[in-house]
Write a protein that holds these residues in place. Structure first.
Motif, PDB file in Angstrom:
ATOM      1  N   ALA A 130      27.769  39.586  34.023  1.00  0.00           N
ATOM      2  CA  ALA A 130      29.057  37.833  34.610  1.00  0.00           C
ATOM      3  C   ALA A 130      28.784  36.681  33.845  1.00  0.00           C
ATOM      4  CB  ALA A 130      28.340  37.687  36.115  1.00  0.00           C
ATOM      5  N   GLN A 185      32.874  37.012  36.317  1.00  0.00           N
ATOM      6  CA  GLN A 185      32.341  38.237  35.422  1.00  0.00           C
ATOM      7  C   GLN A 185      33.420  38.757  34.165  1.00  0.00           C
ATOM      8  OE1 GLN A 185      31.392  40.677  37.855  1.00  0.00           O
ATOM      9  NE2 GLN A 185      30.886  38.734  38.971  1.00  0.00           N
ATOM     10  N   TYR A 186      31.721  39.772  33.706  1.00  0.00           N
ATOM     11  CA  TYR A 186      32.695  40.258  32.221  1.00  0.00           C
ATOM     12  C   TYR A 186      33.875  41.762  33.165  1.00  0.00           C
ATOM     13  CZ  TYR A 186      32.046  43.226  28.298  1.00  0.00           C
ATOM     14  OH  TYR A 186      32.649  43.358  26.874  1.00  0.00           O
ATOM     15  N   ARG A 188      35.233  44.331  31.617  1.00  0.00           N
ATOM     16  CA  ARG A 188      34.839  45.819  31.056  1.00  0.00           C
ATOM     17  C   ARG A 188      33.894  46.295  32.294  1.00  0.00           C
ATOM     18  NH1 ARG A 188      36.540  42.782  27.234  1.00  0.00           N
ATOM     19  NH2 ARG A 188      38.215  43.685  25.930  1.00  0.00           N
ATOM     20  N   ALA A 189      32.974  45.342  32.613  1.00  0.00           N
ATOM     21  CA  ALA A 189      31.946  46.037  34.155  1.00  0.00           C
ATOM     22  C   ALA A 189      31.485  45.005  34.496  1.00  0.00           C
ATOM     23  CB  ALA A 189      30.391  45.828  32.537  1.00  0.00           C
ATOM     24  N   GLY A 190      31.304  45.012  36.106  1.00  0.00           N
ATOM     25  CA  GLY A 190      31.385  44.838  37.043  1.00  0.00           C
ATOM     26  C   GLY A 190      29.869  43.938  37.342  1.00  0.00           C
ATOM     27  N   ASP A 191      28.963  44.234  36.948  1.00  0.00           N
ATOM     28  CA  ASP A 191      28.001  43.740  36.832  1.00  0.00           C
ATOM     29  C   ASP A 191      27.080  42.884  36.388  1.00  0.00           C
ATOM     30  OD1 ASP A 191      27.622  46.334  35.291  1.00  0.00           O
ATOM     31  OD2 ASP A 191      25.518  46.232  35.803  1.00  0.00           O
ATOM     32  N   TRP A 238      42.452  35.049  32.920  1.00  0.00           N
ATOM     33  CA  TRP A 238      41.121  35.749  33.101  1.00  0.00           C
ATOM     34  C   TRP A 238      40.003  34.329  34.084  1.00  0.00           C
ATOM     35  CZ3 TRP A 238      35.683  33.705  31.216  1.00  0.00           C
ATOM     36  CH2 TRP A 238      35.002  34.708  31.630  1.00  0.00           C
ATOM     37  N   ASN A 244      39.010  34.271  38.444  1.00  0.00           N
ATOM     38  CA  ASN A 244      37.731  34.498  39.022  1.00  0.00           C
ATOM     39  C   ASN A 244      37.477  32.251  39.351  1.00  0.00           C
ATOM     40  OD1 ASN A 244      35.051  36.427  37.883  1.00  0.00           O
ATOM     41  ND2 ASN A 244      37.179  36.083  36.263  1.00  0.00           N
TER      42      ASN A 244
END
Length: 159
Positions: free
Chosen positions: A75, A67-68, A70-73, A13, A17
């Motif tokens: 972080a 970035q999280y 499970r959700a692109g928006d 991960w 990133n």
């Protein structure tokens, strides 16, 4: 830092990133980030002192947007400079309750709550609903963020 303690999942991960083993933004850039935060805390009337554990985290992960998964928006922004007016007092108060100095290393992008590291290398998150414990080290903190699991109350670690 010894990166052998990172799980494969956390390591992959981080690498997706922009992180890599041996990454170091350098002392000049880290010092600049830290100085901005120190000056802002002084402006707020609650000085914050950079601590070795936080400086190490800033040099290793500074300026990354993690970035999280499970959700692109959402972080984890590894920039110690973002917070809100009055947060330095809350950081100092939390440090007093923990019996350890704290210094910001980043923030969570949804609510801009600072992510903090104490002198022992433990991670805490200052959220508008309270202060939370994210882990004893980078592995714990990053795994916690990735999972979205509910964090422990920081009060559980008060002295």
């Amino acid at each position: 830092m010894d990166f052998s303690g990172l799980s494969q999942e956390v390591r992959e991960w981080l690498e997706r990133n922009g992180w890599f083993p041996g990454r170091d933004i350098g002392s000049a850039e880290a010092d600049e980030l830290i100085d901005v935060r120190v000056r802002d805390a002084e402006r707020q009337g609650n000085p914050l002192v950079p601590i070795d554990a936080a400086v190490r985290v800033i040099r290793t992960f500074g300026l990354l947007t993690l970035q999280y998964p499970r959700a692109g928006d959402l972080a984890l922004e590894m920039n110690p400079n973002v917070g809100y007016d009055g947060d330095a007092g809350l950081i100092s108060e939390l440090g007093t309750n923990l019996g350890q100095r704290l210094f910001p290393v980043g923030y969570e992008s949804e609510d801009y709550g600072p992510v903090l590291v104490d002198e022992l290398g433990r991670f805490f998150h200052l959220h508008h609903t309270g202060a939370y414990f994210w882990g004893f080290n980078e592995q714990d903190a990053f795994a916690h963020f990735m999972s979205g699991a509910q964090a422990l109350d920081a009060e559980d670690f008060f002295v």
